[in-house]
Write a protein that holds these residues in place. Sequence first.
Motif, PDB file in Angstrom:
ATOM      1  N   ILE A  71      -1.210   3.723  -8.676  1.00 55.34           N
ATOM      2  CA  ILE A  71      -2.397   3.203  -7.997  1.00 55.34           C
ATOM      3  C   ILE A  71      -3.140   2.341  -9.005  1.00 55.34           C
ATOM      4  O   ILE A  71      -3.369   2.754 -10.151  1.00 55.34           O
ATOM      5  N   THR A  72      -3.510   1.148  -8.590  1.00 58.72           N
ATOM      6  CA  THR A  72      -4.256   0.234  -9.453  1.00 58.72           C
ATOM      7  C   THR A  72      -5.535  -0.176  -8.761  1.00 58.72           C
ATOM      8  O   THR A  72      -5.517  -0.544  -7.584  1.00 58.72           O
ATOM      9  N   LEU A  73      -6.648  -0.101  -9.482  1.00 58.46           N
ATOM     10  CA  LEU A  73      -7.948  -0.523  -8.965  1.00 58.46           C
ATOM     11  C   LEU A  73      -8.428  -1.704  -9.790  1.00 58.46           C
ATOM     12  O   LEU A  73      -8.405  -1.647 -11.022  1.00 58.46           O
ATOM     13  N   HIS A  74      -8.871  -2.761  -9.122  1.00 57.52           N
ATOM     14  CA  HIS A  74      -9.243  -3.984  -9.806  1.00 57.52           C
ATOM     15  C   HIS A  74     -10.759  -4.181  -9.812  1.00 57.52           C
ATOM     16  O   HIS A  74     -11.470  -3.621  -8.980  1.00 57.52           O
ATOM     17  N   THR A  75     -11.229  -5.005 -10.730  1.00 48.92           N
ATOM     18  CA  THR A  75     -12.660  -5.229 -10.894  1.00 48.92           C
ATOM     19  C   THR A  75     -13.275  -5.962  -9.702  1.00 48.92           C
ATOM     20  O   THR A  75     -14.493  -5.916  -9.516  1.00 48.92           O
ATOM     21  N   ASP A  76     -12.466  -6.644  -8.910  1.00 51.11           N
ATOM     22  CA  ASP A  76     -12.992  -7.317  -7.718  1.00 51.11           C
ATOM     23  C   ASP A  76     -13.038  -6.375  -6.521  1.00 51.11           C
ATOM     24  O   ASP A  76     -13.235  -6.818  -5.382  1.00 51.11           O
ATOM     25  N   THR A  77     -12.861  -5.079  -6.774  1.00 49.31           N
ATOM     26  CA  THR A  77     -12.885  -3.982  -5.792  1.00 49.31           C
ATOM     27  C   THR A  77     -11.655  -3.969  -4.880  1.00 49.31           C
ATOM     28  O   THR A  77     -11.619  -3.227  -3.902  1.00 49.31           O
ATOM     29  N   SER A  78     -10.640  -4.769  -5.196  1.00 47.28           N
ATOM     30  CA  SER A  78      -9.379  -4.647  -4.477  1.00 47.28           C
ATOM     31  C   SER A  78      -8.540  -3.571  -5.155  1.00 47.28           C
ATOM     32  O   SER A  78      -8.896  -3.055  -6.222  1.00 47.28           O
ATOM     33  N   GLY A  79      -7.425  -3.221  -4.545  1.00 49.25           N
ATOM     34  CA  GLY A  79      -6.560  -2.200  -5.120  1.00 49.25           C
ATOM     35  C   GLY A  79      -5.133  -2.368  -4.657  1.00 49.25           C
ATOM     36  O   GLY A  79      -4.838  -3.163  -3.756  1.00 49.25           O
ATOM     37  N   LEU A  80      -4.249  -1.598  -5.254  1.00 41.13           N
ATOM     38  CA  LEU A  80      -2.833  -1.666  -4.892  1.00 41.13           C
ATOM     39  C   LEU A  80      -2.204  -0.296  -5.119  1.00 41.13           C
ATOM     40  O   LEU A  80      -2.395   0.319  -6.169  1.00 41.13           O
ATOM     41  N   THR A  81      -1.480   0.176  -4.115  1.00 39.07           N
ATOM     42  CA  THR A  81      -0.726   1.420  -4.228  1.00 39.07           C
ATOM     43  C   THR A  81       0.753   1.095  -4.098  1.00 39.07           C
ATOM     44  O   THR A  81       1.161   0.445  -3.124  1.00 39.07           O
ATOM     45  N   VAL A  82       1.516   1.514  -5.069  1.00 34.90           N
ATOM     46  CA  VAL A  82       2.941   1.193  -5.100  1.00 34.90           C
ATOM     47  C   VAL A  82       3.747   2.455  -4.828  1.00 34.90           C
ATOM     48  O   VAL A  82       3.598   3.465  -5.518  1.00 34.90           O
ATOM     49  N   SER A  83       4.598   2.391  -3.806  1.00 32.48           N
ATOM     50  CA  SER A  83       5.498   3.496  -3.489  1.00 32.48           C
ATOM     51  C   SER A  83       6.856   2.925  -3.157  1.00 32.48           C
ATOM     52  O   SER A  83       6.990   1.727  -2.860  1.00 32.48           O
ATOM     53  N   SER A  84       7.862   3.751  -3.213  1.00 32.35           N
ATOM     54  CA  SER A  84       9.212   3.293  -2.906  1.00 32.35           C
ATOM     55  C   SER A  84       9.830   4.184  -1.844  1.00 32.35           C
ATOM     56  O   SER A  84       9.461   5.339  -1.681  1.00 32.35           O
ATOM     57  N   GLY A  85      10.764   3.628  -1.147  1.00 35.22           N
ATOM     58  CA  GLY A  85      11.423   4.323  -0.057  1.00 35.22           C
ATOM     59  C   GLY A  85      11.947   3.301   0.911  1.00 35.22           C
ATOM     60  O   GLY A  85      12.050   2.109   0.593  1.00 35.22           O
ATOM     61  N   LYS A  86      12.257   3.724   2.101  1.00 43.26           N
ATOM     62  CA  LYS A  86      12.755   2.809   3.122  1.00 43.26           C
ATOM     63  C   LYS A  86      11.704   1.738   3.401  1.00 43.26           C
ATOM     64  O   LYS A  86      10.557   2.053   3.692  1.00 43.26           O
ATOM     65  N   PRO A  87      12.069   0.448   3.323  1.00 43.73           N
ATOM     66  CA  PRO A  87      11.070  -0.621   3.475  1.00 43.73           C
ATOM     67  C   PRO A  87      10.596  -0.840   4.903  1.00 43.73           C
ATOM     68  O   PRO A  87       9.659  -1.604   5.129  1.00 43.73           O
ATOM     69  N   THR A  88      11.234  -0.192   5.865  1.00 39.74           N
ATOM     70  CA  THR A  88      10.831  -0.304   7.261  1.00 39.74           C
ATOM     71  C   THR A  88      10.784   1.096   7.864  1.00 39.74           C
ATOM     72  O   THR A  88      11.092   2.081   7.199  1.00 39.74           O
ATOM     73  N   GLY A  89      10.406   1.174   9.125  1.00 37.45           N
ATOM     74  CA  GLY A  89      10.391   2.468   9.795  1.00 37.45           C
ATOM     75  C   GLY A  89       9.007   3.087   9.841  1.00 37.45           C
ATOM     76  O   GLY A  89       8.023   2.556   9.307  1.00 37.45           O
ATOM     77  N   LEU A  90       8.941   4.272  10.479  1.00 36.81           N
ATOM     78  CA  LEU A  90       7.667   4.927  10.728  1.00 36.81           C
ATOM     79  C   LEU A  90       6.924   5.273   9.447  1.00 36.81           C
ATOM     80  O   LEU A  90       5.706   5.126   9.371  1.00 36.81           O
ATOM     81  N   GLY A  91       7.634   5.753   8.424  1.00 36.66           N
ATOM     82  CA  GLY A  91       6.975   6.141   7.183  1.00 36.66           C
ATOM     83  C   GLY A  91       6.252   4.978   6.535  1.00 36.66           C
ATOM     84  O   GLY A  91       5.101   5.113   6.082  1.00 36.66           O
ATOM     85  N   MET A  92       6.885   3.816   6.488  1.00 38.00           N
ATOM     86  CA  MET A  92       6.265   2.637   5.898  1.00 38.00           C
ATOM     87  C   MET A  92       5.094   2.155   6.752  1.00 38.00           C
ATOM     88  O   MET A  92       4.059   1.734   6.225  1.00 38.00           O
ATOM     89  N   ILE A  93       5.237   2.228   8.073  1.00 40.01           N
ATOM     90  CA  ILE A  93       4.157   1.809   8.964  1.00 40.01           C
ATOM     91  C   ILE A  93       2.928   2.698   8.776  1.00 40.01           C
ATOM     92  O   ILE A  93       1.802   2.211   8.647  1.00 40.01           O
ATOM     93  N   LEU A  94       3.146   4.003   8.752  1.00 35.02           N
ATOM     94  CA  LEU A  94       2.025   4.927   8.575  1.00 35.02           C
ATOM     95  C   LEU A  94       1.354   4.734   7.215  1.00 35.02           C
ATOM     96  O   LEU A  94       0.124   4.801   7.103  1.00 35.02           O
TER      97      LEU A  94
END
Length: 248
Positions: A71-94
């Motif tokens: 998880i990365t939090l930026h000074t402009d109040t944006s952020g990014l969460t990085v995870s891996s797994g199937k790139p499509t499907g219900l899990g990615m959508i949720l």
Amino acid sequence: MNTGSASSLLDRLLATQPAPAWWLVLVTAAAAVILVGYRPLWRLTRAAVTVVHEGGHALVALLTGRRLHAITLHTDTSGLTVSSGKPTGLGMILTAAAGYPAPAALGLGYAALLGTGRVTLMLWATLLMLAAVLVKVRNIYGLLTVAVLGALVFGVSWFGTDQLQAAFAYLAAWFLLAAAVRPVIELQRGRRRQPGRTDSDADQLARLTHLPALLWVLFFTVLCLAALVVGGGLLLAPVEQLHPLLQR
């Protein structure tokens, strides 16, 4: 920790506090509106919303069987969460859909706990959530942001009076419920200003589901407004019970 101290801690966590004064509920609601609506303050307080937003992505990623990396939090109040797994499907959508509703869901959960008088449990649950996020944060600004929030919650929960704890807890609940709506508005404004931008959660969901990104923005809006109405009703209950002018 011996059995007695563990039992004492559990009793403290599950203990209920008396309903706060009606004016405290209204003052914290007004303060939350100012924190969200006044732009200079929002630039500071939005960082807390980003922590919850990215925490929502992270939690759902884990619950759907994805591997959470950072998880990365930026000074402009944006952020990014990085995870891996199937790139499509219900899990990615949720996982992609979890960010914007997360502050509203947490605010609603806070309101439910406060409605039953469990201020201490709400504060300590917040500490556990912040600790879980802290483990996966991978940049200095993010670490500092989560650590400061954790120190603030711990200080209030450990050293604060009952009234201070109640004020802080109600302010946090009102703030999350109100603050959940503004990032969704900002999301759509950003999409209108930059039509070619495709990295937002709504645009990612549009690619995953083949539904218009605007539909996802509307979905986020409905969820956040519904949480505000329901959560606000739970938080305002002490006003009806305690305000002399509203008693029948």
